[in-house]
Design an enzyme around this catalytic site. Structure first.
Site, PDB file in Angstrom:
ATOM      1  N   ASP A  42       9.475  14.017  -4.408  1.00 21.80           N
ATOM      2  CA  ASP A  42       8.645  14.529  -5.506  1.00 21.80           C
ATOM      3  C   ASP A  42       7.163  14.622  -5.122  1.00 21.80           C
ATOM      4  OD1 ASP A  42       8.004  11.876  -5.296  1.00 21.80           O
ATOM      5  OD2 ASP A  42       8.612  11.323  -7.330  1.00 21.80           O
TER       6      ASP A  42
ATOM      7  N   GLU B  67       3.365   7.773  -7.329  1.00 19.10           N
ATOM      8  CA  GLU B  67       4.300   8.793  -7.822  1.00 19.10           C
ATOM      9  C   GLU B  67       3.547   9.857  -8.623  1.00 19.10           C
ATOM     10  OE1 GLU B  67       6.953   5.909  -9.761  1.00 19.10           O
ATOM     11  OE2 GLU B  67       8.399   6.517  -8.240  1.00 19.10           O
TER      12      GLU B  67
ATOM     13  N   HIS C 230       5.393  12.183  -3.647  1.00 17.93           N
ATOM     14  CA  HIS C 230       4.613  10.933  -3.688  1.00 17.93           C
ATOM     15  C   HIS C 230       4.227  10.454  -2.285  1.00 17.93           C
ATOM     16  CE1 HIS C 230       8.570   8.524  -3.626  1.00 17.93           C
ATOM     17  NE2 HIS C 230       7.850   7.886  -2.730  1.00 17.93           N
TER      18      HIS C 230
ATOM     19  N   ASP D 245       2.497  -0.186   1.352  1.00 18.20           N
ATOM     20  CA  ASP D 245       3.090  -0.657   0.096  1.00 18.20           C
ATOM     21  C   ASP D 245       4.104  -1.774   0.335  1.00 18.20           C
ATOM     22  OD1 ASP D 245       4.872   1.064   1.368  1.00 18.20           O
ATOM     23  OD2 ASP D 245       4.782   2.604  -0.184  1.00 18.20           O
TER      24      ASP D 245
HETATM   25  C1  GLP Z   1       9.194   5.398  -0.194  1.00 21.31           C
HETATM   26  C2  GLP Z   1       7.910   4.893   0.433  1.00 21.31           C
HETATM   27  C3  GLP Z   1       7.030   6.031   0.917  1.00 21.31           C
HETATM   28  C4  GLP Z   1       7.847   6.984   1.772  1.00 21.31           C
HETATM   29  C5  GLP Z   1       8.949   7.576   0.928  1.00 21.31           C
HETATM   30  C6  GLP Z   1       9.812   8.560   1.702  1.00 21.31           C
HETATM   31  O1  GLP Z   1       9.080   5.672  -1.536  1.00 21.31           O
HETATM   32  N1  GLP Z   1       7.153   4.085  -0.469  1.00 21.31           N
HETATM   33  O2  GLP Z   1       5.939   5.503   1.653  1.00 21.31           O
HETATM   34  O3  GLP Z   1       7.014   7.997   2.280  1.00 21.31           O
HETATM   35  O4  GLP Z   1       9.780   6.517   0.468  1.00 21.31           O
HETATM   36  O5  GLP Z   1      10.685   7.878   2.543  1.00 21.31           O
HETATM   37  P1  GLP Z   1      11.504   8.554   3.697  1.00 21.31           P
HETATM   38  O6  GLP Z   1      10.579   8.736   4.831  1.00 21.31           O
HETATM   39  O7  GLP Z   1      12.586   7.555   4.013  1.00 21.31           O
HETATM   40  O8  GLP Z   1      12.054   9.825   3.180  1.00 21.31           O
END
Ligand code: GLP
Length: 266
Positions: A141, A148, A143, A72
């Site tokens: 959540d 999401e 995602h 992303d």
């Molecule tokens: C963002 C990214 C996701 C990631 C999520 C959790 O929203 N788009 O790809 O998995 O955050 O991030 P973290 O690993 O920092 O908790």
């Protein structure tokens, strides 16, 4: 779905990096037949990237014939912006390994033609023969990438508007200022991720407990996007004891027993 529960963040990172190295080596990639890996950003994969870098420096793994696709990107952030996912990947991983620049695929957050950009990405994945292994983090959540809750399980790479909770969560990377977090993103779809031959989802810490519980113990529901991994033939969820803390004791016992029996077989 295989579930691995490790003591802490570092052991999850080490296991995941070793597994990725094993998969790349077993594949014996060449320039014409590269190993294709999907990659996330965020704090969850940082330890994996560091371990892969360490193993590369120790001469254990080369990324010469590895092709990457990131999940992303924020819309409106140029690739060199400190918070762009492109910059994150170069600063935390690509600059320290021997990957070829042309083998790195990132979504262009500066495009104004979102439809063509997303189609280009899907086409590029198809052209290289699909993703061998998709590494994912998970949002609080449930995602995955920027899909999401209530995202379609059939979704492909597309533009999305972030919900306020995600903007708040991700503002920690923008000095806590939610106004600096772009509202729009480009993201691979859940369908894009599910097409991979294998998926690994990593999670650690208290704030992932509920997401992990819903992913593993509840029914498949688009309100917890990661729960679709239950339908994948080769999905691994790897989490630390803390993230697994809301799982029922029976669930933990079930998955730990499976891993124990694998060790005995070896
Ligand atoms: C963002 C990214 C996701 C990631 C999520 C959790 O929203 N788009 O790809 O998995 O955050 O991030 P973290 O690993 O920092 O908790």
């Amino acid at each position: 779905m295989r579930v691995l529960i490790k003591p802490d963040y570092d052991s999850c990172a080490k296991w995941t990096a070793e597994y990725i190295i094993y998969k790349i080596q077993q594949f014996r990639p060449t320039a014409n037949k590269p190993f294709v890996i999907g990659l996330p950003t965020g704090s969850s994969p940082l330890g994996v990237y560091q371990e892969l870098i360490n193993q590369h420096h120790a001469g254990k793994i080369s990324f010469q014939n590895v092709v990457t696709f990131n999940m992303d990107e924020y819309i409106g952030l140029p690739p060199d912006h400190p918070q762009s996912y492109s910059r994150f990947m170069w600063d935390n991983f690509f600059n320290f390994i021997d990957i070829k620049k042309e083998n790195v695929h990132l979504l262009d957050g500066m495009t104004t033609d979102y439809v063509s950009e997303c189609q280009r990405y899907e086409d590029a994945i198809k052209e290289v023969g699909g993703v061998n292994l998709f590494l994912c983090g998970i949002g609080t959540d449930g995602h995955i990438a920027f899909n999401e809750p209530a995202s379609s399980f059939a979704s492909r790479t597309r533009i999305k508007l972030l919900k306020p909770e995600t903007i708040i969560a991700n503002s920690r990377f923008f000095g806590g200022d939610t106004s600096q977090v772009p509202e729009k993103v480009l993201t691979v779809g859940i369908g894009t991720i599910m097409d991979a031959q294998e998926i690994i989802l990593i999670a650690s810490g208290k704030n992932k407990q509920e997401a992990i519980r819903q992913t593993i113990e509840c029914g498949i529901n688009h309100l917890c996007p990661a729960s679709i991994l239950q339908m994948h033939e080769h999905a691994i969820v790897i989490c630390d004891d803390c993230a697994a803390d809301k799982l029922r004791p029976d669930t933990i016992k079930y998955f730990k027993n499976i891993e124990r029996s694998k060790m005995i077989k070896k």
